[in-house]
Write an enzyme that holds these catalytic residues in place. Sequence first.
Site, short mmCIF file in Angstrom:
data_model
loop_
_atom_site.label_atom_id
_atom_site.label_comp_id
_atom_site.label_asym_id
_atom_site.label_seq_id
_atom_site.Cartn_x
_atom_site.Cartn_y
_atom_site.Cartn_z
N GLU A 1 1.38 -3.25 -5.44
CA GLU A 1 0.03 -2.78 -5.11
C GLU A 1 -0.99 -3.19 -6.18
OE1 GLU A 1 -0.83 -1.58 -2.37
OE2 GLU A 1 1.01 -0.91 -1.43
N ASP B 1 9.84 -3.89 -2.88
CA ASP B 1 8.87 -3.44 -3.89
C ASP B 1 9.09 -1.96 -4.18
OD1 ASP B 1 6.11 -3.83 -1.49
OD2 ASP B 1 8.01 -2.73 -1.37
C1 LIG Z 1 1.01 -4.29 2.23
C2 LIG Z 1 -0.18 -3.82 1.42
O1 LIG Z 1 -0.78 -2.80 1.69
N1 LIG Z 1 -0.53 -4.57 0.38
C3 LIG Z 1 -1.69 -4.30 -0.42
C4 LIG Z 1 -1.77 -5.31 -1.55
C5 LIG Z 1 -2.90 -5.00 -2.51
C6 LIG Z 1 -3.30 -6.19 -3.33
C7 LIG Z 1 -4.42 -5.90 -4.35
N2 LIG Z 1 -4.15 -4.74 -5.17
C8 LIG Z 1 -5.74 -5.73 -3.64
O2 LIG Z 1 -6.17 -4.60 -3.49
O3 LIG Z 1 -6.29 -6.75 -3.23
C9 LIG Z 1 -2.94 -4.37 0.44
O4 LIG Z 1 -3.91 -3.65 0.12
O5 LIG Z 1 -2.98 -5.14 1.42
#
Ligand SMILES: CC(=O)N[C@@H](CCC[C@H](N)C(=O)O)C(=O)O
Length: 377
Positions: free
Chosen positions: A129, A70
Amino acid sequence: MEAISPFVAIRRDLHKIPELGFQEFKTQQYLLNYIRSLPQERLDVRTWKTGIFVKVKGTSPRKTIGYRADIDGLPIGEETDLPYRSEHEGQMHACGHDVHMSIALGVLAHFARNPIKDDLLFIFQPAEEGPGGAKPMLKSDIMREWRPDMIVALHIAPEYPVGTIATKEGLLFANTSELFIDLKGKGGHAAFPHLANDMVVAACTLVTQLQSIVARNVDPLDSAVITIGKITGGTVQNVIAERARLEGTIRTLSTAAMQAVKRRIEAIVRGVEVAYECEAAIDYGAMYHEVYNDPALTAEFIQFAATRSDMTVIRCKEAMTGEDFGYMLAEIPGFMFWLGVDSAYGLHHAKLAPNEAAIDRAIDFLISYVSWKGNME
Ligand SMILES: CC(=O)N[C@@H](CCC[C@H](N)C(=O)O)C(=O)O
């Protein structure tokens, strides 16, 4: 001046230019410039929005192995004192995507020069993200044409030491749903609250009531998270807020649990509407599929990693993090693993500082795994 590897240098370059989802223009250009500096005989490069697909042709392909990194940053103001800290005000690679990209380029550079039997597909994916690049990339014509037979990705893990990888068969990461709640009451003079309808108070009630879902409605042997990461309301200290907005995210370990949590959220929001005689609107934003590792491929990977004296492999527990890579794994067998980077500060912290020694070790490790997997009979 310390001598650093070319991929640590690349990581530092990328760390300076974090960009938000689908705005990774400088990042994409940087990646393309590097990719185009490699021997091109075996490469086929195509862009997709701000993402990039790179096909590496094998010598006698039987299958295609996919690798995804990513590329987006986060809206966080960096607070490290690194000489290569972010040059984009209010934006930072605070989730290690700069490290993910530099590792992917290191592995790509090797196989551009040292082809294996099987084809490889490198995917530089935007907007992990938010709002999510994996699902639309998966549905793209390029992916339909170059669809891999398996796919792998990694994520940095600040809590593990360098030289450690952690993963597990089956469920690794939660499913996610963003959560936006807008409240509308009646503004007024701070000195006459009885003539207004204060949405700051309603919002604060909502924040604490939502937590009762996790504490009282979720099976204690299951897991769920409801985080309100941002709350806004009002304009100035002596005016009663007519509006308030809560921005958050929900994490559960199953579709059924997510549906149950949302039912409770809706009931509590309706209750706040009645109690505070206000209007409330809920928007769930981006939703991600849980990350489910293919049991057979993951067990084989763990077994392979255990043979490497330079890496420690552990079977970890599930995590409530989200990753839209889960959409790719829902259609293509593969796995995600944590890569230890030994940082005192965690993911999404303004002082996250991964140990860069992890970069070349990960590149060497992935080259050995992909060479083994991509040459096996
Ligand atoms: C690995 C990581 O930190 N991923 C993020 C993915 C965010 C998904 C979406 N924008 C949300 O906020 O639900 C995480 O916050 O886990």
